[in-house]
Design a protein around this motif. Sequence first.
Motif, PDB file in Angstrom:
ATOM      1  N   ASP A  48       0.896  -1.169  -0.069  1.00 19.06           N
ATOM      2  CA  ASP A  48       0.072  -0.135  -0.140  1.00 19.06           C
ATOM      3  C   ASP A  48       0.963   1.132   0.120  1.00 19.06           C
ATOM      4  O   ASP A  48       1.232   1.776   0.961  1.00 19.06           O
ATOM      5  N   ILE A  49       1.383   1.467  -1.164  1.00 16.77           N
ATOM      6  CA  ILE A  49       2.150   2.948  -1.447  1.00 16.77           C
ATOM      7  C   ILE A  49       1.592   3.745  -2.664  1.00 16.77           C
ATOM      8  O   ILE A  49       0.533   3.221  -3.195  1.00 16.77           O
ATOM      9  N   SER A  50       2.107   4.756  -2.763  1.00 18.80           N
ATOM     10  CA  SER A  50       1.631   5.614  -4.068  1.00 18.80           C
ATOM     11  C   SER A  50       1.953   4.953  -5.240  1.00 18.80           C
ATOM     12  O   SER A  50       3.046   4.259  -5.312  1.00 18.80           O
ATOM     13  N   LEU A  51       1.520   5.271  -6.500  1.00 18.69           N
ATOM     14  CA  LEU A  51       1.726   5.150  -7.795  1.00 18.69           C
ATOM     15  C   LEU A  51       3.276   5.309  -8.066  1.00 18.69           C
ATOM     16  O   LEU A  51       4.041   4.615  -8.608  1.00 18.69           O
ATOM     17  N   VAL A  52       3.658   6.482  -7.626  1.00 14.53           N
ATOM     18  CA  VAL A  52       5.122   6.932  -7.872  1.00 14.53           C
ATOM     19  C   VAL A  52       5.964   6.023  -7.086  1.00 14.53           C
ATOM     20  O   VAL A  52       7.044   5.564  -7.848  1.00 14.53           O
ATOM     21  N   GLU A  53       5.787   5.489  -6.088  1.00  9.23           N
ATOM     22  CA  GLU A  53       6.610   4.646  -5.293  1.00  9.23           C
ATOM     23  C   GLU A  53       6.703   3.245  -6.137  1.00  9.23           C
ATOM     24  O   GLU A  53       7.790   2.864  -6.030  1.00  9.23           O
ATOM     25  N   LYS A  54       5.238   3.074  -6.430  1.00 11.10           N
ATOM     26  CA  LYS A  54       5.470   1.666  -7.095  1.00 11.10           C
ATOM     27  C   LYS A  54       6.353   1.740  -8.400  1.00 11.10           C
ATOM     28  O   LYS A  54       6.963   0.633  -8.661  1.00 11.10           O
ATOM     29  N   SER A  55       6.172   2.867  -9.049  1.00 11.65           N
ATOM     30  CA  SER A  55       6.810   2.805 -10.388  1.00 11.65           C
ATOM     31  C   SER A  55       8.386   2.973 -10.087  1.00 11.65           C
ATOM     32  O   SER A  55       8.912   2.432 -10.825  1.00 11.65           O
ATOM     33  N   LEU A  56       8.840   3.432  -8.939  1.00  6.55           N
ATOM     34  CA  LEU A  56      10.348   3.507  -8.547  1.00  6.55           C
ATOM     35  C   LEU A  56      10.654   1.964  -8.271  1.00  6.55           C
ATOM     36  O   LEU A  56      11.835   1.821  -8.772  1.00  6.55           O
ATOM     37  N   LEU A  57       9.948   1.469  -7.849  1.00  9.90           N
ATOM     38  CA  LEU A  57      10.307  -0.074  -7.454  1.00  9.90           C
ATOM     39  C   LEU A  57      10.268  -0.761  -8.602  1.00  9.90           C
ATOM     40  O   LEU A  57      11.229  -1.605  -8.727  1.00  9.90           O
ATOM     41  N   PHE A  58       9.502  -0.775  -9.538  1.00  4.78           N
ATOM     42  CA  PHE A  58       9.485  -1.457 -10.854  1.00  4.78           C
ATOM     43  C   PHE A  58      10.351  -0.866 -11.705  1.00  4.78           C
ATOM     44  O   PHE A  58      11.277  -1.779 -12.176  1.00  4.78           O
TER      45      PHE A  58
END
Length: 118
Positions: A48-58
Amino acid sequence: MRNQPKYNFFKNTSYAIAGLKDIITTETSFKIELILMIILLPVIYLVDISLVEKSLLFISLMGMLIAESINSAIERVVDLVTLEYHEMAKKAKDVGSAIVFLSIIVFIVIWVTILWNI
């Protein structure tokens, strides 16, 4: 004249797929990183994190695969030129390894930073 065929989207895509098949079948490091990606992709989706954080992980996860691909390309070109030991060949291969190493550091820093704050 360049040693390059005329651009064709479908033909170029087939070259990319052939390259992926080859690197998956011949490079152990790429296989390990691909397995890591398969394991961590659901984590990106479920956490449960922001879309920006998910993008950075990816992006950091993909960066490792991209770096490994670049390293493999460097190693293959060097091996094409010479299979004998040469200091410049060693340096080129070492730089390729450094690219992978730096991508792994970026991956770890991003993942630890983002997941630490959950």
